[in-house]
Design an enzyme around this catalytic site. Structure first.
Site, short mmCIF file in Angstrom:
data_model
loop_
_atom_site.label_atom_id
_atom_site.label_comp_id
_atom_site.label_asym_id
_atom_site.label_seq_id
_atom_site.Cartn_x
_atom_site.Cartn_y
_atom_site.Cartn_z
N GLU A 16 11.79 -12.86 -2.57
CA GLU A 16 10.74 -12.39 -1.48
C GLU A 16 11.36 -11.61 -0.26
OE1 GLU A 16 7.66 -14.81 -0.30
OE2 GLU A 16 6.57 -13.26 0.77
N ASP A 17 12.81 -12.41 0.18
CA ASP A 17 13.44 -11.88 1.31
C ASP A 17 14.56 -11.27 1.16
OD1 ASP A 17 11.12 -13.39 2.68
OD2 ASP A 17 12.27 -15.14 3.01
#
Ligand code: MN
Length: 717
Positions: free
Chosen positions: A76-77
């Site tokens: 996600e990051d």
């Protein structure tokens, strides 16, 4: 922050066969990928996944879970992808990371706490592997422990609320009371800072006043039980601020009125010892009525076992006492994870045991169907039949599996359903027949002029949508059928040269069991009652021999021997020269199994054997003719078949479709759009077809086109 070697040592301490290299690589990968990212606390971001992994080692979770915890925010990051993770750490870990990533994307957008149960179900439904949920809980626990660094108050409140409404109850369901308690107290601090402070102050005051009261009670209880011949562990503690606050709210009492703010746990060897200890405690101290509960013989649905009782203790204060074995104690604190540890300790090799606790959990959850709580407590698997989708406002709507945007629209309001013309799913325009997935955000596009389409009935799954669409269509159709029925009966009067007389028909209503003329016309229009039948009932003197007509069809000498030389009659089993027509409801083509129905004035109509219209003739077997295609008589004749096609509404799409039709040596005899929703077009198209093979080939070719969403043979004209 947990150092690399410390984490590896911890895992190795309970799983000596864990892949050390994999753990090291995952640790380094997380540090590298998160690089210089910072948390709001100012700590490097990578401290977060490492702490989450650390929390999960307390539960002695398996290698894949720990590695996933280290990697859980990378997809996600950071630029890392599913494929990267799969290549480096294998499919199992990659799938788990993906599961956690998906879960992280759902967020309560709504303030309504009534939605909480749906959210919990959504989270459960999305955590197909229970380890995903455990990682999410640890992730949330670490985020809650550091929530004070979050600068935006609104966000802090939202996360605390979500924790209390969704994640603490989920931890409880999994029997992980330790996580649940901590999550609740942390959330409580942020949601009700004043109440938290005053309860804490009050507890501090009582603690000072009472001196070492807890310790004194522990010692006294130990001594009492030792006198009775039991060696036990006794743990004393204050109740947690959140549970005191809940009790104050629940019973609507003040802090002063809460007497039992202390709780004690007596941990013994065996179940027999539990009851023995209970006997000693009850003999020695007055019991508070209504407080005794036996969760050993009747465990809670999450597997929790203990004896609970309330007594007036050694120093005349009300205290709560829980009595349990060591195993029950670990299970109460650690939940499902403890089950795994216990099973693992049975002395067999680790092979194949890694996932056993998951099965244990599912067994546990499915067995304890004793209480009503059960439905609430289970079903990672059961919610498979349900999906949950968000409205733009953040409301969560529960729907059956395979539901479409039309079902969603009707679930919100029938008005929305009736006027929906399109749907945006997660911001993208999609056809109304798209099957919704868990967590989809659905935005229904409306048009005042849109009305329910009969096509919808073929793909909606909720009873509400179905019945609303039917009701609307029935209303529409009724008007048409009244018209048609009246026309039909009028034409019989005309043919029979009888003056039109509605009074006559009105007198016949009881005979046909109808309430009004309109009802009768509908029955005639739908073909359920024959117009001729009605006429002959009114004028029996004119009755020709309808039955005899049928007999002629059936028993005519030429009916059953087909003239081999007759190359013009495509159907066997009929007298030659008889008028026949192909039913518009089912469009039979050579190759289909067929049935003939004798109709007055129109000869024989040919239906496919599976045509729904045939139901209407079930009670009139005399009208059915057993027929089949005449292979010799087919030649190059073509038959019209009606198709329903949904295509993408773009330039050239239609011409692509038409080109394909002609490539397959067919012609389009009729084409019109039945409905148009944003981005899509539904077509009704009559094509000329030689036989079933030809039809199947054409339909497959059309379905293969990228611009075509679906192709179906139409049943009704
Ligand atoms: Mn995280």
């Amino acid at each position: 922050m947990l150092r690399q070697f410390q984490l590896v040592d911890r895992v190795k301490s309970y799983d000596p066969n864990a892949d050390e290299d994999g753990l090291n690589r995952a640790y380094v990968f997380a540090v590298k990928m998160h690089g210089s990212q910072k948390r709001e606390s100012g700590d490097p971001f990578f401290s977060h996944p490492i702490e989450v992994a650390g929390i999960l080692t307390e539960y002695k979770l398996d290698y894949a879970t720990i590695v996933t915890a280290l990697l859980h925010d990378t997809v996600e990051d950071t630029p890392a992808s599913y494929q990267d993770i799969e290549k480096l750490f294998g499919k199992e870990v990659a799938d788990l990371v993906e599961g956690v990533t998906k879960l992280s994307k759902i967020q309560t957008q709504s303030e309504h706490s009534r939605q909480a149960e749906n959210f919990r179900k959504l989270v459960l439904a999305m955590s197909e592997d229970i380890r995903v949920l455990l990682i999410k809980l640890a992730d949330r626990l670490h985020n809650m422990r550091t929530l004070q660094f979050c600068k935006k108050e609104e966000k802090r409140i939202r996360i605390a609320r979500e924790t209390l409404d969704i994640y603490a109850p989920l931890a409880e369901r999994l029997g992980m009371n330790k996580i649940k308690d901590e999550l609740e107290d942390l959330a409580f601090q942020h949601l009700h800072p004043d109440a938290y402070e005053s309860i804490k102050t009050r507890l501090d005051f009582l603690r000072q006043k009472g001196g070492d009261l807890i310790k004194d009670i522990v010692d006294q209880l130990k001594k009492d039980l030792a006198d009775g011949g039991l060696t036990v562990e006794v743990y004393g503690r204050e109740k947690r601020p959140y549970s005191i606050w809940k009790k104050m709210q629940h019973k609507n009492i003040s802090f002063e009125q809460i007497c039992d703010i202390m709780a004690f746990r007596i941990v013994v060897e065996t179940i027999a010892d539990c009851y023995h200890a209970l006997g000693i405690v009850h003999t020695k101290y007055p019991m508070i009525p209504g407080r005794y509960k036996d969760y050993i013989s009747t465990p809670k649905s999450n597997g929790y076992q203990s004896l609970h009782t309330g007594i007036i203790g050694p120093f005349k204060e009300r205290i709560e006492v829980q009595i349990r074995t060591k195993e029950m104690h670990d299970i109460a604190e650690l939940g499902v994870a403890a089950h795994w540890v216990y099973k693992q300790g049975e002395g067999h090799s680790m092979e194949g045991k890694q996932f056993r606790w998951m099965r244990e959990l599912l067994d546990l959850l499915s067995q304890s169907s004793s209480s009503d709580e059960f439905l609430e407590n289970t079903k990672i698997a059961m919610y498979k039949d349900q999906i949950f989708c968000f409205s733009p406002k953040g409301d969560l709507i529960g729907l059956p599996k395979d539901a479409t945007p039309v079902d969603f629209a009707y679930a919100i309001h029938s008005n929305i359903g009736d006027h929906c013309i399109g749907a945006k799913i997660n911001g993208e325009i999609k056809p109304l027949r798209t099957i919704l997935q868990n967590g989809d955000q659905v935005d229904i596009l409306l048009s005042k002029t849109q009305t329910p389409s009969p096509e919808w009935e073929r793909f909606v799954v909720t009873p509400k949508a179905k019945s609303s669409i039917r009701r609307f269509i029935r209303g529409q159709k009724r008007l048409q059928f009244i018209d048609l029925g009246k026309n039909l009966i009028q034409s019989v009067y005309k043919e029979e040269k009888q003056p039109w007389n509605e009074k006559e028909l009105e007198a016949l209503l009881p005979v046909f069991k109808q309430n009004s003329l309109d009802d009768l016309y509908v029955m005639i229009g739908e073909g359920i009652i024959l117009s001729s039948e009605v006429f002959y009932k009114a004028h029996p003197e004119r009755k020709t021999t309808f039955r005899k007509v049928v007999d002629i069809f059936k028993h005519h000498p030429s009916a059953n021997k087909t003239d081999e030389s007759d190359k013009t009659n495509p159907i066997k089993g009929l007298i030659s020269g008889i008028a026949l027509h192909y039913a518009k409801c089912c469009h039979p083509v050579p190759g289909d199994k067929i049935v003939g129905i004798v109709t007055t004035g129109k000869g024989v109509s040919i239906h496919t054997a599976d045509c729904p219209t045939l139901k209407k003739f079930e009670d009139e077997p005399e009208r059915w003719l057993d027929i089949e295609w005449n292979e010799n008589g087919l030649s190059n004749k073509v038959y019209p078949v009606r198709l329903h096609i949904v295509i993408v509404d773009k330039p050239n799409t239609l011409s692509t479709v038409l080109t394909t039709v002609s490539k397959y040596n067919s012609n389009v005899s009729h084409l019109f759009t039945t409905s148009k929703s944003v981005g899509f077009m539904e077509l009704t198209m009559d094509v000329d077809i030689k036989n079933t093979t030809h039809l199947a080939e054409l339909m497959t070719a059309l379905k293969a086109l990228s611009v075509v969403i679906s192709v179906e043979k139409a049943w009704k004209s």
